[in-house]
Write a protein that holds these residues in place. Structure first.
Motif, short mmCIF file in Angstrom:
data_model
loop_
_atom_site.label_atom_id
_atom_site.label_comp_id
_atom_site.label_asym_id
_atom_site.label_seq_id
_atom_site.Cartn_x
_atom_site.Cartn_y
_atom_site.Cartn_z
N ASP A 32 -10.60 5.56 5.27
CA ASP A 32 -9.54 6.55 5.14
C ASP A 32 -9.34 7.31 6.46
O ASP A 32 -10.03 7.06 7.46
CB ASP A 32 -9.79 7.49 3.97
N ALA A 33 -8.38 8.22 6.48
CA ALA A 33 -7.99 8.90 7.71
C ALA A 33 -9.04 9.88 8.23
O ALA A 33 -8.98 10.29 9.39
CB ALA A 33 -6.66 9.65 7.50
N TYR A 34 -10.00 10.26 7.40
CA TYR A 34 -11.10 11.10 7.84
C TYR A 34 -12.19 10.28 8.53
O TYR A 34 -13.07 10.84 9.19
CB TYR A 34 -11.76 11.82 6.65
N GLY A 35 -12.17 8.97 8.35
CA GLY A 35 -13.31 8.18 8.76
C GLY A 35 -14.43 8.30 7.75
O GLY A 35 -15.61 8.32 8.10
N THR A 90 -11.96 5.77 -0.16
CA THR A 90 -12.04 7.21 0.04
C THR A 90 -12.91 7.86 -1.03
O THR A 90 -13.46 7.16 -1.89
CB THR A 90 -10.62 7.82 0.05
N HIS A 91 -13.02 9.18 -0.98
CA HIS A 91 -13.73 9.94 -2.01
C HIS A 91 -12.92 11.20 -2.33
O HIS A 91 -12.66 12.00 -1.42
CB HIS A 91 -15.12 10.37 -1.54
N PRO A 148 -8.17 15.60 -1.50
CA PRO A 148 -7.69 16.12 -2.79
C PRO A 148 -7.57 14.99 -3.81
O PRO A 148 -7.21 13.86 -3.46
CB PRO A 148 -6.33 16.71 -2.44
N ASP A 149 -7.85 15.29 -5.05
CA ASP A 149 -7.83 14.27 -6.09
C ASP A 149 -6.49 13.53 -6.15
O ASP A 149 -6.44 12.33 -6.43
CB ASP A 149 -8.12 14.89 -7.45
N GLY A 150 -5.40 14.24 -5.87
CA GLY A 150 -4.08 13.63 -5.92
C GLY A 150 -3.84 12.56 -4.88
O GLY A 150 -2.87 11.80 -4.98
N HIS A 151 -4.70 12.48 -3.88
CA HIS A 151 -4.56 11.46 -2.84
C HIS A 151 -5.11 10.11 -3.28
O HIS A 151 -4.88 9.10 -2.62
CB HIS A 151 -5.28 11.89 -1.56
N VAL A 152 -5.85 10.09 -4.37
CA VAL A 152 -6.43 8.84 -4.86
C VAL A 152 -5.41 8.08 -5.70
O VAL A 152 -4.87 8.62 -6.66
CB VAL A 152 -7.71 9.10 -5.67
N THR A 153 -5.13 6.84 -5.32
CA THR A 153 -4.18 6.00 -6.04
C THR A 153 -4.86 5.17 -7.11
O THR A 153 -4.31 4.93 -8.18
CB THR A 153 -3.47 5.05 -5.05
N VAL A 154 -6.07 4.69 -6.80
CA VAL A 154 -6.76 3.75 -7.68
C VAL A 154 -8.22 4.17 -7.83
O VAL A 154 -8.89 4.46 -6.83
CB VAL A 154 -6.70 2.31 -7.12
N LEU A 157 -3.51 4.16 -1.62
CA LEU A 157 -2.53 3.20 -1.12
C LEU A 157 -1.92 3.74 0.17
O LEU A 157 -1.32 4.81 0.18
CB LEU A 157 -1.44 2.97 -2.16
N LEU A 158 -2.07 3.00 1.26
CA LEU A 158 -1.53 3.42 2.56
C LEU A 158 -0.20 2.74 2.88
O LEU A 158 0.59 3.28 3.65
CB LEU A 158 -2.53 3.10 3.68
N GLY A 159 0.00 1.55 2.35
CA GLY A 159 1.25 0.85 2.68
C GLY A 159 1.47 -0.35 1.78
O GLY A 159 0.51 -1.00 1.35
N ARG A 160 2.74 -0.62 1.48
CA ARG A 160 3.12 -1.83 0.75
C ARG A 160 4.24 -2.51 1.52
O ARG A 160 5.08 -1.86 2.13
CB ARG A 160 3.59 -1.51 -0.67
N ARG A 161 4.25 -3.84 1.49
CA ARG A 161 5.26 -4.62 2.19
C ARG A 161 5.71 -5.75 1.29
O ARG A 161 4.96 -6.21 0.43
CB ARG A 161 4.69 -5.22 3.48
N PRO A 162 6.94 -6.24 1.47
CA PRO A 162 7.35 -7.44 0.74
C PRO A 162 6.42 -8.58 1.11
O PRO A 162 6.21 -8.87 2.28
CB PRO A 162 8.77 -7.70 1.26
N ALA A 163 5.79 -9.20 0.11
CA ALA A 163 4.80 -10.23 0.37
C ALA A 163 4.66 -11.12 -0.85
O ALA A 163 5.00 -10.71 -1.96
CB ALA A 163 3.45 -9.59 0.72
N PRO A 164 4.16 -12.33 -0.67
CA PRO A 164 3.99 -13.25 -1.79
C PRO A 164 3.14 -12.64 -2.90
O PRO A 164 2.04 -12.15 -2.66
CB PRO A 164 3.27 -14.45 -1.16
#
Length: 261
Positions: free
Chosen positions: A117-120, A164-165, A188-194, A245-252
Motif C-alpha cells: 500500500d501507499a504507506y509501505g 493493507t491493514h 481508515p476502514d473505508g479504504h479497504v475494498t476486499v 483496489l488501486l486500479g482497474r483496466r479493460p482486460a480479458p
C-alpha cells in the motif's frame, strides 16, 4: 478472488519488496488461488538471487504453490550487502524499476496484481514504498505497446490491489510491533475494498512465513514475533488479509478479488 467458485479464481502476481512479504501479506490468497488451480507467481524486488534469503523464499513459494522465485536483485535499503554491487532499490530510478516489473507482468500474464500500500505497509519500509510506486506505473504501462517495447508483448492485468491493514484490523499486532520499536501505519476502514478470510489455509501460510528462517530466528522481524507467540494467538493475527483496489483496466475476463467474509 472468487471464493464462491473454486474453479474460476483468477491468475495472480504478487510484487513485494522483500522475501517474506509475500507470505505475511498475501500468503493466504496465494495459497487459495494455487489450491484452486489458478496460476500464481511472486516477484521480489530486493536481495540477490544467490543469497540465503532467496533460498528461504524458494521454500516459502513452494509451500504456497507460487512457483519459483522471481527477483529484481536490488539491495535492501537497510542491508547493502543483501545484493553486493547492486544499487539499493530506493536509490534506483523509478522508471527503471517499473520497466523491470513490466517485463515480469508480460511474462506471467496475470489477471490480478497485488503489491504494497501507499504507506509501505504497517511499518513504512522504504523498499515497500518504492515497490508500491513502481508497480503502480508498471500496471498501467504493461498493456501499452509503445511503453517498454523491449519488455515483451503487451499484457494488461484486470486489476491492481494493495495489501493493507485497516485501523480495525490491526488488533494485537499493533502493540507487538510498537514493543520492538516499529511503526504502525494502518488505513481508515473505508479504504479497504476486499477482506479475505484465509483461515482455511492457515497451515500453509504459517509454514511459508516460518520458512523465512533467518527472519523467524530474530526477535524484531514479524516472522520472529509470530514464531514466539502461542499458536491460537498467532493464527488470529494472520487469519485475515485486507486489500485496497488501486486500479482497474479493460482486460480479458475482467477478474477482481471478492470478499470472503
Amino acid at each position: 478472488m472468487t471464493p464462491s467458485s473454486s474453479t474460476s479464481r483468477p491468475s495472480l502476481l504478487g510484487v513485494f519488496g522483500h522475501p517474506d512479504d509475500e507470505s505475511l501479506l498475501a500468503g493466504g490468497v496465494l495459497a487459495q488461488h494455487a489450491a484452486a488451480g489458478a496460476a500464481t507467481a511472486v516477484l521480489t524486488a530486493t536481495w540477490a538471487p544467490d543469497s540465503h534469503r532467496a533460498g528461504e523464499l524458494a521454500d516459502a513459494l513452494d509451500i504456497l504453490g507460487a512457483g519459483r522465485p522471481r527477483m529484481l536483485g536490488f539491495a535492501d535499503a537497510r542491508i547493502p550487502d543483501s545484493a553486493p554491487g547492486q544499487p539499493r532499490l530506493c536509490d534506483a530510478p523509478l522508471e527503471e524499476v517499473a520497466g523491470m516489473i513490466v517485463e515480469h507482468i508480460r511474462a506471467v500474464r496475470p489477471q490480478l496484481v497485488i503489491t504494497h500500500d501507499a504507506y509501505g505497509q504497517l511499518t513504512g519500509r522504504p523498499d515497500h514504498l518504492r515497490t508500491h510506486q513502481a508497480t503502480l506505473l508498471a500496471f498501467h504501462a504493461a498493456g501499452l505497446e509503445h511503453l517498454y517495447p523491449q519488455a515483451g508483448e503487451p499484457w494488461q492485468p484486470a486489476a491492481l490491489y494493495a495489501a493493507t491493514h485497516p485501523h480495525s484490523g490491526v488488533g494485537e499486532l499493533g502493540p507487538l510491533l510498537t514493543r520492538v520499536g516499529k511503526k504502525v501505519l494502518s488505513v481508515p476502514d473505508g479504504h479497504v475494498t476486499v477482506t479475505v478470510d484465509v483461515s482455511d489455509c492457515m497451515d500453509r501460510k504459517l509454514a511459508a512465513i516460518l520458512a523465512h528462517r533467518s527472519e523467524a530466528a530474530r526477535e524484531r522481524p514479524l516472522p520472529g514475533i509470530l514464531a514466539r507467540r502461542p499458536a491460537a494467538e498467532r493464527e488470529s493475527l494472520i487469519a485475515t488479509e485486507y486489500f485496497t483496489l488501486l486500479g482497474r483496466r479493460p482486460a480479458p475476463g475482467g477478474a477482481v478479488l471478492e470478499h470472503s467474509r
